[in-house]
Enzyme design. Structure first.
Site, short mmCIF file in Angstrom:
data_model
loop_
_atom_site.label_atom_id
_atom_site.label_comp_id
_atom_site.label_asym_id
_atom_site.label_seq_id
_atom_site.Cartn_x
_atom_site.Cartn_y
_atom_site.Cartn_z
CG ASP A 1 -5.59 -2.22 -4.67
OD1 ASP A 1 -6.40 -1.56 -3.99
OD2 ASP A 1 -4.36 -2.15 -4.50
CG HIS B 1 -5.24 -2.09 -0.52
ND1 HIS B 1 -4.50 -1.54 -1.53
CD2 HIS B 1 -4.79 -1.53 0.62
CE1 HIS B 1 -3.66 -0.67 -1.03
NE2 HIS B 1 -3.81 -0.65 0.28
CB SER C 1 -0.95 -0.04 1.20
OG SER C 1 -1.90 1.01 1.14
#
Length: 579
Positions: free
Chosen positions: A460, A497, A214
């Site tokens: 994602d 994600h 991330s």
């Protein structure tokens, strides 16, 4: 600066297939080691024992104050996996100061965990979100429910808060805190960490690695471009390396969903009513029905996500409601809204403002919805308004305005330029300090024998895997088709994600990266596992029809895991990486 991309995903052309075949051959050659005139082969790290812990409390380092040193006993993992070895915990602060702009105190907070039995390697842990807290420096190795950590593997690990004391966006008022968050904290922490390691073990680290997912993946991509001289291997997961644009796109999504949403009990629009979980599950099932067999077998995984984008048509392939919404169909307005959202935001003149998002069965994942609804409406308004925009919104104004209202008031054509603006106080734009200075110029990493591995879940909900794939396409072009010799991208079908979704999301890319850097063993495939009920940390979104321990190869993009035509569909051995 804008990121170009194809507005309408297309079926791979013959040229694309030829390029994939060329890459496949290049990967095979890279696996055999470099040529005589290629980058150097870096030597393997050598282990050492911790020489001292308590005396590190008096270690004198530039602009650094050690606040705590303690020996931490080994844990067996009974209080939560994984187990950790005995180690020395060092905590401290760097560059303590009072901001001349907002009057608040700032410092780069950090901790290091130094194992008694050290493998000779340094691991810089990139953390997620807005940073702002020193999370335990155990060294996440990527994916969901990892069974080990970098610390357990023997690395000396560093974690930091990236220069501000809370995981809130208010630090955006201070110009230096912005720069530390964006990239400068990494540059300042690295020599300090090496000095601590030198004092603790009697030698500097032989090899240094940076890893994160991330925003941590963004840190990793920035490190590969800005600090390649300091790191031998970089692992970037679901990287938000275009984070300002992605955050802006989140606010744009709020307006799109709001256009078809109903009001909640408080009388305010509730964007989660725009497309319910049942309706997103219907979309996911339609994608699976259309695209599952493109990789050679119907197994609930869409491995050939690129081909799926032209095979799947939300207008034709998802049932249309003729009456009330039942969850098993979408209204025409819902279809149009989702088609617009997945195509990505554009300015009035047609310029892409971020990226498209791929249609993938993982869009039904809870994490996908979390990013599209809650985070987009409640957290991203602060990131955009206070950290990425120049000038930032006054903190008092932000506190007096509900974040959802900020999102609904956001106008791309009026506000997008603030991501790239500067003034006398904020001399670097949000785009400049958050992104790699030249994301396809990685010659320093390449020429010194360093390696970059990137992975990205194809579902994602915030950072587009399609955007990351286009970055790799551009890197290949810049490297004349030879990027696979030092940089590879691995798409994880179905993964949201950084983890979760209907996917095989448990994998160890750190070991693969070390073997590539130090042994020349190119990672032609990385084995990933589903986290069924028997996993150390089960993933509830693993379909019941899958084996609890299903495995799949993650392939270097643009290669795809394709079924060999026979063999157990639950085993990675039955799949090969092909164009």
């Amino acid at each position: 600066m804008h990121t170009s991309f194809s507005p309408a995903p297309r079926r791979p052309s013959n040229g694309w297939l030829a390029a994939a075949a060329t890459l496949s051959a290049a990967i095979g050659l890279a696996g055999c080691g470099g040529g005589d005139d290629g980058p150097p082969q870096l030597a393997a790290a050598t282990p050492a024992k911790l020489a001292t812990c308590s005396s590190l409390a008096t270690l004198a380092l530039p602009n650094t104050r050690i606040t705590s040193v303690a020996t931490v006993a080994a844990s067996d993992g009974s209080n939560g996996p994984p187990a950790l070895p005995e180690h020395c915990l060092v905590q401290g602060q760097m560059n303590e100061r009072i901001s001349p702009v907002d009057g608040n105190r700032y410092a780069i907070g950090f901790e290091m965990r130094l194992p008694r039995d050290w493998n000779g390697r340094f691991f810089h842990q990139g953390n997620g979100g807005l940073d702002g807290s020193v999370v335990p420096a155990t060294g996440a190795i990527g994916g969901g429910g990892p069974t080990t950590t970098a610390l357990a593997m023997g690395f000396a690990v560093l974690s930091s808060d990236a220069g501000h004391p809370q995981p809130t966006p208010f630090f955006g008022a201070d110009p230096q805190a912005r720069l530390d968050y964006g990239y400068q904290a990494v540059g300042k922490l690295t020599p300090m960490a090496r000095s601590v390691i030198q004092a603790a073990y009697g030698k500097a680290p032989d090899r240094s690695y940076f890893a994160g997912c991330s925003n941590g993946g963004r840190h990793a991509m920035v490190t590969a471009a800005r600090y390649a001289q300091d790191y031998d291997g970089v692992l970037a997961g679901n990287p938000g390396f275009h984070l300002p644009k992605a955050a802006s796109a989140q606010l744009w999504k709020v307006k799109q969903y709001a256009s078809i949403a109903s009001n909640g009990a408080n009388g305010q629009v509730d964007i989660s009513t725009a497309v319910t979980p049942a309706e997103y599950s219907t979309v996911a099932a339609s994608i699976t029905a259309k695209c599952d067999a493109l990789d050679g077998v119907k197994d609930g995984i869409v491995s050939d996500v690129a081909a799926c984008q032209s095979a799947f048509d939300i207008q034709a392939d998802v049932p249309t409601c003729t009456g009330a919404r039942t969850g098993a169909c979408l209204t025409p307005a819902q279809k149009n809204t989702l088609q617009r959202i997945f195509a990505g935001p554009r300015l009035a003149d047609g310029t892409p403002a971020y990226s498209n998002t791929w249609f993938d069965p993982g869009v039904a994942g809870k994490d996908f919805a979390l990013w599209h609804y809650f985070i987009a409406q409640n957290l991203d308004p602060g990131s955009v308004s206070l950290v990425f925009n120049t000038p930032p919104m006054p903190v008092a104004t932000f506190l007096a305005t509900p974040p959802g209202q900020i999102a609904l008031a956001y106008d791309l054509d009026r506000d997008y330029g603030k991501l790239f603006a500067t003034d006398a106080t904020y001399t670097e734009s949000g785009w400049s300090f958050m992104t790699p200075p030249d994301e396809t110029k990685l010659s320093t990493l390449r020429n010194r024998g360093g390696k970059l591995m990137v992975y990205h879940g194809t579902a994602d909900g915030v950072f587009s895997a399609a955007d990351t794939a286009r970055w790799y396409d551009r890197l290949q072009q810049a490297e004349l088709g030879r990027a696979a010799g030092y940089a590879r991208l691995y798409l994880v079908p179905g993964m949201n994600h950084c983890a979760n979704g209907p996917s095989t999301d448990q994998f160890d890319m750190v070991t693969a990266l070390v073997n590539w850097v130090e042994k020349g063993q190119a990672p032609d495939r990385v084995i990933a596992k589903a986290r069924g009920a028997s996993a150390n940390v089960p993933n509830p979104e693993v379909p019941a029809s899958w084996s609890a321990g299903r495995t799949r190869p993650l392939c270097p993009y643009p290669l795809v895991a394709r079924y060999n035509g026979s063999g157990d569909v639950e085993s990675a051995d039955s799949f090969s990486c092909k164009s």
